[in-house]
Write a protein that holds these residues in place. Structure first.
Motif, PDB file in Angstrom:
ATOM      1  N   SER A  13      83.205  -0.217  44.165  1.00 28.44           N
ATOM      2  CA  SER A  13      82.928   0.899  42.875  1.00 28.44           C
ATOM      3  C   SER A  13      84.238   1.318  42.397  1.00 28.44           C
ATOM      4  CB  SER A  13      81.531   1.277  42.383  1.00 28.44           C
ATOM      5  OG  SER A  13      82.582   2.063  43.735  1.00 28.44           O
ATOM      6  N   ALA A  14      84.847   1.449  43.423  1.00 29.07           N
ATOM      7  CA  ALA A  14      86.557   1.296  42.580  1.00 29.07           C
ATOM      8  C   ALA A  14      87.085   0.491  42.298  1.00 29.07           C
ATOM      9  CB  ALA A  14      87.482   2.630  43.659  1.00 29.07           C
ATOM     10  N   GLU A  15      87.104  -1.042  42.828  1.00 25.59           N
ATOM     11  CA  GLU A  15      87.511  -1.947  42.847  1.00 25.59           C
ATOM     12  C   GLU A  15      88.502  -2.152  41.229  1.00 25.59           C
ATOM     13  OE1 GLU A  15      90.407  -4.210  44.709  1.00 25.59           O
ATOM     14  OE2 GLU A  15      89.023  -3.644  45.836  1.00 25.59           O
ATOM     15  N   LYS A  16      89.607  -2.691  41.306  1.00 18.99           N
ATOM     16  CA  LYS A  16      89.811  -2.992  39.562  1.00 18.99           C
ATOM     17  C   LYS A  16      91.029  -4.040  39.551  1.00 18.99           C
ATOM     18  CE  LYS A  16      90.100   1.912  38.433  1.00 18.99           C
ATOM     19  NZ  LYS A  16      89.823   2.021  37.488  1.00 18.99           N
ATOM     20  N   ALA A  17      90.799  -4.615  38.618  1.00 18.86           N
ATOM     21  CA  ALA A  17      91.099  -5.867  37.821  1.00 18.86           C
ATOM     22  C   ALA A  17      92.868  -5.870  37.519  1.00 18.86           C
ATOM     23  CB  ALA A  17      90.634  -6.674  36.978  1.00 18.86           C
ATOM     24  N   LEU A  18      93.193  -6.500  38.877  1.00 21.88           N
ATOM     25  CA  LEU A  18      94.480  -7.102  38.359  1.00 21.88           C
ATOM     26  C   LEU A  18      94.843  -7.054  36.282  1.00 21.88           C
ATOM     27  CD1 LEU A  18      95.782  -9.834  40.587  1.00 21.88           C
ATOM     28  CD2 LEU A  18      95.850  -7.733  40.733  1.00 21.88           C
ATOM     29  N   HIS A  24      97.449  -1.644  30.527  1.00 21.04           N
ATOM     30  CA  HIS A  24      96.617  -2.337  32.065  1.00 21.04           C
ATOM     31  C   HIS A  24      97.907  -1.719  33.324  1.00 21.04           C
ATOM     32  CE1 HIS A  24      93.504  -5.718  31.151  1.00 21.04           C
ATOM     33  NE2 HIS A  24      93.434  -4.498  30.194  1.00 21.04           N
ATOM     34  N   ARG A  25      98.998  -2.109  32.738  1.00 25.32           N
ATOM     35  CA  ARG A  25      99.522  -1.926  33.426  1.00 25.32           C
ATOM     36  C   ARG A  25      99.460   0.129  33.797  1.00 25.32           C
ATOM     37  NH1 ARG A  25     102.526  -5.990  34.512  1.00 25.32           N
ATOM     38  NH2 ARG A  25     103.833  -7.083  32.597  1.00 25.32           N
ATOM     39  N   PHE A  26      98.371   0.515  32.626  1.00 25.23           N
ATOM     40  CA  PHE A  26      98.838   2.082  32.969  1.00 25.23           C
ATOM     41  C   PHE A  26      97.157   2.588  33.283  1.00 25.23           C
ATOM     42  CE2 PHE A  26     102.581   1.737  30.281  1.00 25.23           C
ATOM     43  CZ  PHE A  26     103.634   2.096  31.293  1.00 25.23           C
ATOM     44  N   PHE A  27      96.108   1.330  32.414  1.00 31.82           N
ATOM     45  CA  PHE A  27      95.070   2.161  32.868  1.00 31.82           C
ATOM     46  C   PHE A  27      94.218   0.812  32.670  1.00 31.82           C
ATOM     47  CE2 PHE A  27      96.432   4.838  29.461  1.00 31.82           C
ATOM     48  CZ  PHE A  27      96.165   5.775  29.673  1.00 31.82           C
ATOM     49  N   ARG A  28      94.266   0.366  34.310  1.00 33.09           N
ATOM     50  CA  ARG A  28      94.194  -1.349  34.647  1.00 33.09           C
ATOM     51  C   ARG A  28      92.344  -0.765  34.923  1.00 33.09           C
ATOM     52  NH1 ARG A  28      96.378  -2.452  40.526  1.00 33.09           N
ATOM     53  NH2 ARG A  28      94.015  -2.947  40.343  1.00 33.09           N
ATOM     54  N   PRO A  29      91.130  -1.977  34.012  1.00 33.29           N
ATOM     55  CA  PRO A  29      89.884  -1.947  34.410  1.00 33.29           C
ATOM     56  C   PRO A  29      89.049  -2.115  34.779  1.00 33.29           C
ATOM     57  CG  PRO A  29      90.920  -4.279  33.179  1.00 33.29           C
ATOM     58  CD  PRO A  29      92.331  -3.095  33.225  1.00 33.29           C
ATOM     59  N   SER A  30      88.028  -1.886  35.675  1.00 33.79           N
ATOM     60  CA  SER A  30      87.464  -1.906  36.285  1.00 33.79           C
ATOM     61  C   SER A  30      87.051  -3.214  36.993  1.00 33.79           C
ATOM     62  CB  SER A  30      86.243  -1.072  36.454  1.00 33.79           C
ATOM     63  OG  SER A  30      85.313  -1.731  35.731  1.00 33.79           O
ATOM     64  N   LEU A  31      87.092  -3.884  37.560  1.00 34.92           N
ATOM     65  CA  LEU A  31      86.932  -5.103  37.591  1.00 34.92           C
ATOM     66  C   LEU A  31      85.110  -5.841  37.824  1.00 34.92           C
ATOM     67  CD1 LEU A  31      87.433  -7.877  39.614  1.00 34.92           C
ATOM     68  CD2 LEU A  31      86.765  -7.212  41.577  1.00 34.92           C
ATOM     69  N   ALA A  32      84.325  -4.161  37.453  1.00 32.83           N
ATOM     70  CA  ALA A  32      83.085  -4.677  37.293  1.00 32.83           C
ATOM     71  C   ALA A  32      82.979  -5.329  35.226  1.00 32.83           C
ATOM     72  CB  ALA A  32      82.278  -3.853  36.847  1.00 32.83           C
ATOM     73  N   ILE A  70      79.147   8.664  42.012  1.00 37.00           N
ATOM     74  CA  ILE A  70      79.099   7.301  42.617  1.00 37.00           C
ATOM     75  C   ILE A  70      80.580   7.225  43.840  1.00 37.00           C
ATOM     76  CG2 ILE A  70      79.396   4.547  42.813  1.00 37.00           C
ATOM     77  CD1 ILE A  70      77.940   4.650  39.944  1.00 37.00           C
ATOM     78  N   HIS A  71      80.531   7.180  45.090  1.00 35.07           N
ATOM     79  CA  HIS A  71      81.790   7.022  45.712  1.00 35.07           C
ATOM     80  C   HIS A  71      82.489   6.082  45.712  1.00 35.07           C
ATOM     81  CE1 HIS A  71      83.748   6.881  49.821  1.00 35.07           C
ATOM     82  NE2 HIS A  71      83.743   8.355  49.625  1.00 35.07           N
ATOM     83  N   PRO A  72      83.880   5.830  45.809  1.00 37.15           N
ATOM     84  CA  PRO A  72      84.285   4.990  45.162  1.00 37.15           C
ATOM     85  C   PRO A  72      84.257   3.297  46.119  1.00 37.15           C
ATOM     86  CG  PRO A  72      86.126   6.670  45.675  1.00 37.15           C
ATOM     87  CD  PRO A  72      84.310   7.246  45.758  1.00 37.15           C
ATOM     88  N   SER A  73      83.505   3.801  47.206  1.00 30.20           N
ATOM     89  CA  SER A  73      83.446   2.599  48.332  1.00 30.20           C
ATOM     90  C   SER A  73      81.989   1.789  48.324  1.00 30.20           C
ATOM     91  CB  SER A  73      83.765   2.380  49.535  1.00 30.20           C
ATOM     92  OG  SER A  73      82.981   4.001  50.303  1.00 30.20           O
ATOM     93  N   HIS A  74      81.123   2.847  47.199  1.00 27.17           N
ATOM     94  CA  HIS A  74      79.926   2.041  46.959  1.00 27.17           C
ATOM     95  C   HIS A  74      79.602   0.472  46.651  1.00 27.17           C
ATOM     96  CE1 HIS A  74      75.386   2.405  46.607  1.00 27.17           C
ATOM     97  NE2 HIS A  74      75.662   2.273  45.058  1.00 27.17           N
ATOM     98  N   HIS A  94      89.635 -16.703  37.570  1.00 30.02           N
ATOM     99  CA  HIS A  94      89.795 -15.567  38.014  1.00 30.02           C
ATOM    100  C   HIS A  94      89.879 -15.035  39.623  1.00 30.02           C
ATOM    101  CE1 HIS A  94      88.363 -14.105  33.815  1.00 30.02           C
ATOM    102  NE2 HIS A  94      87.617 -15.633  33.696  1.00 30.02           N
ATOM    103  N   GLU A  95      90.562 -16.100  40.389  1.00 29.59           N
ATOM    104  CA  GLU A  95      89.973 -15.417  41.876  1.00 29.59           C
ATOM    105  C   GLU A  95      90.901 -14.569  42.137  1.00 29.59           C
ATOM    106  OE1 GLU A  95      90.622 -19.334  43.895  1.00 29.59           O
ATOM    107  OE2 GLU A  95      92.330 -19.937  42.588  1.00 29.59           O
ATOM    108  N   HIS A  96      92.294 -14.784  41.261  1.00 28.95           N
ATOM    109  CA  HIS A  96      93.206 -13.543  41.756  1.00 28.95           C
ATOM    110  C   HIS A  96      93.060 -12.296  41.781  1.00 28.95           C
ATOM    111  CE1 HIS A  96      93.883 -14.922  36.825  1.00 28.95           C
ATOM    112  NE2 HIS A  96      94.138 -12.989  36.992  1.00 28.95           N
ATOM    113  N   HIS A  97      91.898 -11.866  40.805  1.00 28.77           N
ATOM    114  CA  HIS A  97      91.242 -10.595  40.686  1.00 28.77           C
ATOM    115  C   HIS A  97      90.468 -10.053  41.877  1.00 28.77           C
ATOM    116  CE1 HIS A  97      92.377 -10.176  36.951  1.00 28.77           C
ATOM    117  NE2 HIS A  97      92.438 -11.273  36.534  1.00 28.77           N
TER     118      HIS A  97
END
Length: 114
Positions: A13-18, A24-32, A70-74, A94-97
């Motif tokens: 759940s804590a995974e971020k998009a590049l 986005h360098r300061f506020f990266r969106p979540s991968l979801a 939600i735990h970051p590793s959920h 989107h494979e690089h994300h």
């Protein structure tokens, strides 16, 4: 035989998009949110963000969803359904994300109501 397939992404759940923009360098969106937004923008036929109540990803400890946090590793699971060529193109763009995600392609044996 139908060429409809499902493409699933499993990630924490804590995974971020590049970063794709300066902000986005300061506020990266979540991968979801990144995957959901781009799938809608690119016209993917169907997208579902599965609510995981409990589970774990490879190499992680069991995690259970809690009402307040939600735990970051959920684990999270996003499923895209469309024709195979369209989903393969989406995956290539989107494979690089997705370096930390597990990606699963599932072919439909029979697609009713298409």
């Amino acid at each position: 035989m139908s060429n409809i397939v499902a493409l699933r992404f499993y990630f924490q759940s804590a995974e971020k998009a590049l970063p794709s923009r300066k902000l986005h360098r300061f506020f990266r969106p979540s991968l979801a949110s990144h995957l959901l937004r781009h799938a809608a923008r690119e016209g993917i036929e169907q997208v579902i963000f599965h609510q995981v109540h409990a589970g774990y990803l490879k190499g992680q400890r069991m995690s259970a969803r809690h009402v307040e946090t939600i735990h970051p590793s959920h684990p999270h699971c996003i499923e895209l359904i469309d024709i195979e060529e369209k989903l393969r193109d989406f995956l290539r763009r989107h494979e690089h994300h997705l370096a930390q995600a597990r990606v699963i392609f599932m072919r439909a044996e029979m697609a009713l109501g298409t």
